[in-house]
Design a protein around this motif. Structure first.
Motif, PDB file in Angstrom:
ATOM      1  N   GLN A   1      49.494-145.545 -13.084  1.00  0.00           N
ATOM      2  CA  GLN A   1      48.753-146.803 -13.273  1.00  0.00           C
ATOM      3  C   GLN A   1      49.613-147.921 -13.866  1.00  0.00           C
ATOM      4  O   GLN A   1      49.280-148.489 -14.901  1.00  0.00           O
ATOM      5  CB  GLN A   1      47.502-146.559 -14.121  1.00  0.00           C
ATOM      6  CG  GLN A   1      46.546-145.592 -13.419  1.00  0.00           C
ATOM      7  CD  GLN A   1      45.249-145.416 -14.175  1.00  0.00           C
ATOM      8  OE1 GLN A   1      44.472-146.347 -14.346  1.00  0.00           O
ATOM      9  NE2 GLN A   1      44.995-144.206 -14.633  1.00  0.00           N
TER      10      GLN A   1
ATOM     11  N   HIS B   1      46.922-157.703 -10.804  1.00  0.00           N
ATOM     12  CA  HIS B   1      46.138-158.688 -11.558  1.00  0.00           C
ATOM     13  C   HIS B   1      46.975-159.962 -11.632  1.00  0.00           C
ATOM     14  O   HIS B   1      48.188-159.897 -11.897  1.00  0.00           O
ATOM     15  CB  HIS B   1      45.804-158.165 -12.969  1.00  0.00           C
ATOM     16  CG  HIS B   1      44.839-159.055 -13.677  1.00  0.00           C
ATOM     17  ND1 HIS B   1      45.211-160.250 -14.245  1.00  0.00           N
ATOM     18  CD2 HIS B   1      43.491-158.961 -13.846  1.00  0.00           C
ATOM     19  CE1 HIS B   1      44.144-160.850 -14.759  1.00  0.00           C
ATOM     20  NE2 HIS B   1      43.090-160.085 -14.525  1.00  0.00           N
TER      21      HIS B   1
ATOM     22  N   TYR C   1      42.920-147.038  -7.385  1.00  0.00           N
ATOM     23  CA  TYR C   1      44.283-147.236  -7.907  1.00  0.00           C
ATOM     24  C   TYR C   1      44.732-146.015  -8.713  1.00  0.00           C
ATOM     25  O   TYR C   1      45.843-145.498  -8.528  1.00  0.00           O
ATOM     26  CB  TYR C   1      44.227-148.502  -8.749  1.00  0.00           C
ATOM     27  CG  TYR C   1      45.404-148.838  -9.618  1.00  0.00           C
ATOM     28  CD1 TYR C   1      46.661-149.079  -9.082  1.00  0.00           C
ATOM     29  CD2 TYR C   1      45.238-149.001 -11.002  1.00  0.00           C
ATOM     30  CE1 TYR C   1      47.730-149.443  -9.900  1.00  0.00           C
ATOM     31  CE2 TYR C   1      46.294-149.371 -11.823  1.00  0.00           C
ATOM     32  CZ  TYR C   1      47.539-149.585 -11.264  1.00  0.00           C
ATOM     33  OH  TYR C   1      48.575-149.953 -12.071  1.00  0.00           O
TER      34      TYR C   1
ATOM     35  N   TYR D   1      47.399-153.930  -5.110  1.00  0.00           N
ATOM     36  CA  TYR D   1      46.613-153.658  -6.324  1.00  0.00           C
ATOM     37  C   TYR D   1      47.331-154.386  -7.458  1.00  0.00           C
ATOM     38  O   TYR D   1      48.490-154.058  -7.785  1.00  0.00           O
ATOM     39  CB  TYR D   1      46.550-152.152  -6.598  1.00  0.00           C
ATOM     40  CG  TYR D   1      45.715-151.400  -5.581  1.00  0.00           C
ATOM     41  CD1 TYR D   1      46.218-151.097  -4.321  1.00  0.00           C
ATOM     42  CD2 TYR D   1      44.405-151.015  -5.882  1.00  0.00           C
ATOM     43  CE1 TYR D   1      45.449-150.423  -3.384  1.00  0.00           C
ATOM     44  CE2 TYR D   1      43.625-150.342  -4.946  1.00  0.00           C
ATOM     45  CZ  TYR D   1      44.150-150.050  -3.696  1.00  0.00           C
ATOM     46  OH  TYR D   1      43.387-149.389  -2.765  1.00  0.00           O
TER      47      TYR D   1
ATOM     48  N   VAL E   1      37.789-150.340  -7.485  1.00  0.00           N
ATOM     49  CA  VAL E   1      39.209-150.586  -7.218  1.00  0.00           C
ATOM     50  C   VAL E   1      40.069-149.836  -8.239  1.00  0.00           C
ATOM     51  O   VAL E   1      41.094-149.234  -7.901  1.00  0.00           O
ATOM     52  CB  VAL E   1      39.512-152.105  -7.245  1.00  0.00           C
ATOM     53  CG1 VAL E   1      40.975-152.365  -6.942  1.00  0.00           C
ATOM     54  CG2 VAL E   1      38.627-152.847  -6.251  1.00  0.00           C
ATOM     55  N   LEU E   2      39.626-149.856  -9.493  1.00  0.00           N
ATOM     56  CA  LEU E   2      40.371-149.137 -10.543  1.00  0.00           C
ATOM     57  C   LEU E   2      40.447-147.644 -10.227  1.00  0.00           C
ATOM     58  O   LEU E   2      41.494-147.006 -10.428  1.00  0.00           O
ATOM     59  CB  LEU E   2      39.710-149.344 -11.910  1.00  0.00           C
ATOM     60  CG  LEU E   2      39.817-150.742 -12.529  1.00  0.00           C
ATOM     61  CD1 LEU E   2      39.037-150.805 -13.844  1.00  0.00           C
ATOM     62  CD2 LEU E   2      41.271-151.139 -12.762  1.00  0.00           C
TER      63      LEU E   2
ATOM     64  N   LEU F   1      42.680-155.589 -10.000  1.00  0.00           N
ATOM     65  CA  LEU F   1      42.596-154.580 -11.063  1.00  0.00           C
ATOM     66  C   LEU F   1      41.997-155.224 -12.305  1.00  0.00           C
ATOM     67  O   LEU F   1      42.708-155.875 -13.086  1.00  0.00           O
ATOM     68  CB  LEU F   1      43.982-154.020 -11.352  1.00  0.00           C
ATOM     69  CG  LEU F   1      44.591-153.219 -10.195  1.00  0.00           C
ATOM     70  CD1 LEU F   1      46.030-152.839 -10.487  1.00  0.00           C
ATOM     71  CD2 LEU F   1      43.764-151.969  -9.896  1.00  0.00           C
ATOM     72  N   SER F   2      40.692-155.095 -12.428  1.00  0.00           N
ATOM     73  CA  SER F   2      40.038-155.646 -13.616  1.00  0.00           C
ATOM     74  C   SER F   2      38.799-154.813 -13.890  1.00  0.00           C
ATOM     75  O   SER F   2      38.282-154.134 -12.991  1.00  0.00           O
ATOM     76  CB  SER F   2      39.657-157.110 -13.387  1.00  0.00           C
ATOM     77  OG  SER F   2      38.438-157.185 -12.700  1.00  0.00           O
TER      78      SER F   2
ATOM     79  N   MET G   1      50.940-151.468 -12.581  1.00  0.00           N
ATOM     80  CA  MET G   1      50.796-152.408 -11.471  1.00  0.00           C
ATOM     81  C   MET G   1      52.029-153.306 -11.355  1.00  0.00           C
ATOM     82  O   MET G   1      52.704-153.521 -12.369  1.00  0.00           O
ATOM     83  CB  MET G   1      49.528-153.248 -11.656  1.00  0.00           C
ATOM     84  CG  MET G   1      49.448-153.998 -12.973  1.00  0.00           C
ATOM     85  SD  MET G   1      47.921-154.956 -13.036  1.00  0.00           S
ATOM     86  CE  MET G   1      47.425-154.705 -14.730  1.00  0.00           C
TER      87      MET G   1
ATOM     88  N   ARG H   1      43.585-156.382  -4.109  1.00  0.00           N
ATOM     89  CA  ARG H   1      42.727-155.353  -4.712  1.00  0.00           C
ATOM     90  C   ARG H   1      42.825-155.613  -6.209  1.00  0.00           C
ATOM     91  O   ARG H   1      43.812-155.234  -6.863  1.00  0.00           O
ATOM     92  CB  ARG H   1      43.200-153.942  -4.355  1.00  0.00           C
ATOM     93  CG  ARG H   1      43.268-153.663  -2.864  1.00  0.00           C
ATOM     94  CD  ARG H   1      41.921-153.710  -2.171  1.00  0.00           C
ATOM     95  NE  ARG H   1      41.096-152.546  -2.420  1.00  0.00           N
ATOM     96  CZ  ARG H   1      39.761-152.545  -2.358  1.00  0.00           C
ATOM     97  NH1 ARG H   1      39.096-153.658  -2.085  1.00  0.00           N
ATOM     98  NH2 ARG H   1      39.095-151.440  -2.589  1.00  0.00           N
TER      99      ARG H   1
ATOM    100  N   CYS I   1      53.227-158.190 -11.548  1.00  0.00           N
ATOM    101  CA  CYS I   1      52.503-158.524 -10.317  1.00  0.00           C
ATOM    102  C   CYS I   1      52.962-159.881  -9.790  1.00  0.00           C
ATOM    103  O   CYS I   1      53.169-160.056  -8.580  1.00  0.00           O
ATOM    104  CB  CYS I   1      50.993-158.519 -10.572  1.00  0.00           C
ATOM    105  SG  CYS I   1      50.387-156.882 -11.040  1.00  0.00           S
TER     106      CYS I   1
END
Ligand code: GSH
Length: 217
Positions: A49, A6, A42, A4, A38-39, A31-32, A51, A29, A12
């Motif tokens: 939260q 971005h 997560y 998960y 997906v959010l 995250l947007s 990432m 996965r 990340c």
């Protein structure tokens, strides 16, 4: 494994370097805001939260340094992220902490200040962040004398931490040209194929950089 993440996030990218270096397969996965499902997954898996989050066979692994240590233990590849020798391992972990705490944190402080409403701007917090970056750059320049990577034994967890933190830090607080070791190290990191790939994948998102991205890597 699922990651998960971005592509534009510096924490990340730290983990992406480790995955790409060793060619470890995983499912993105993303995250947007375009992926509400997906959010929601997560948020359920990791209520804090922050990432990236790695999920492997139902096991959640959080925190970028821990994820990389997890990969070194459970999905080992040609590049070892933590040396076997305990003292060498301490040096790697110390440099990992240095980049996260004293380069990435002040860099993010400066970036996040640009998201605040003008009346909420933290002028003294940003000044402190710039001062810390100056001190970190100067210390790092000495630490990198006669050294190719952040720790003595070769490319490691510490370089995964260094690459995105120095990349973005130089955007918000340029590294003085007199600090030739730091500037050359940043260039070596950018030339490393795993990080070059992460930087390329993040290019489409540069317009999201709150202070405005410069027209260069
Ligand atoms: N200590 C965490 C930090 C992770 C982190 O702060 N990630 C940022 C993205 S670079 C994040 O999720 N920010 C979302 C937020 O602050 O709400 C790690 O090493 O993974």
């Amino acid at each position: 494994m699922q990651l998960y993440a971005h592509p534009f996030s510096s924490y990340c990218q730290k983990v992406l370097i480790a995955l790409y270096e060793n060619g470890i397969p995983f499912e993105w996965r993303m995250l947007s805001p375009d992926h509400a499902d997906v959010l929601a997954e997560y948020a359920a898996l990791w209520p804090l939260q922050r990432m990236p989050l790695l999920v492997d066979g139902g096991r959640s692994v959080m925190e970028s340094s821990i994820i990389i240590e997890y990969l070194d233990t459970h999905h080992r590849g040609a590049v070892r992220w933590i040396p076997q020798d305990p003292d060498a391992a301490l040096e790697v972990r110390m440099m990992d902490r240095f980049f996260d705490n004293y380069v990435r944190t002040p860099m993010q402080g400066i970036v996040l200040d640009h998201i605040r409403a003008p009346a909420q701007r933290d002028v003294s917090g940003v000044a402190d962040a710039r001062k810390l970056l100056e001190t970190s750059y100067r210390w790092l320049d000495g630490a990198l004398a006669r050294r190719e990577w952040a720790a003595a034994g070769g490319f490691s967890l510490a370089d995964c931490a260094a690459a995105p933190s120095l990349f973005y830090a130089d955007w918000v607080h340029p590294i003085d040209p007199a600090l030739a070791n730091v500037r050359a190290y940043r260039s070596r990191l950018l030339a490393r194929p795993a990080f070059a790939r992460a930087v390329d994948e993040a290019r489409p998102y540069r317009k999201l950089f709150p202070p405005g991205a410069p027209d260069r890597d």
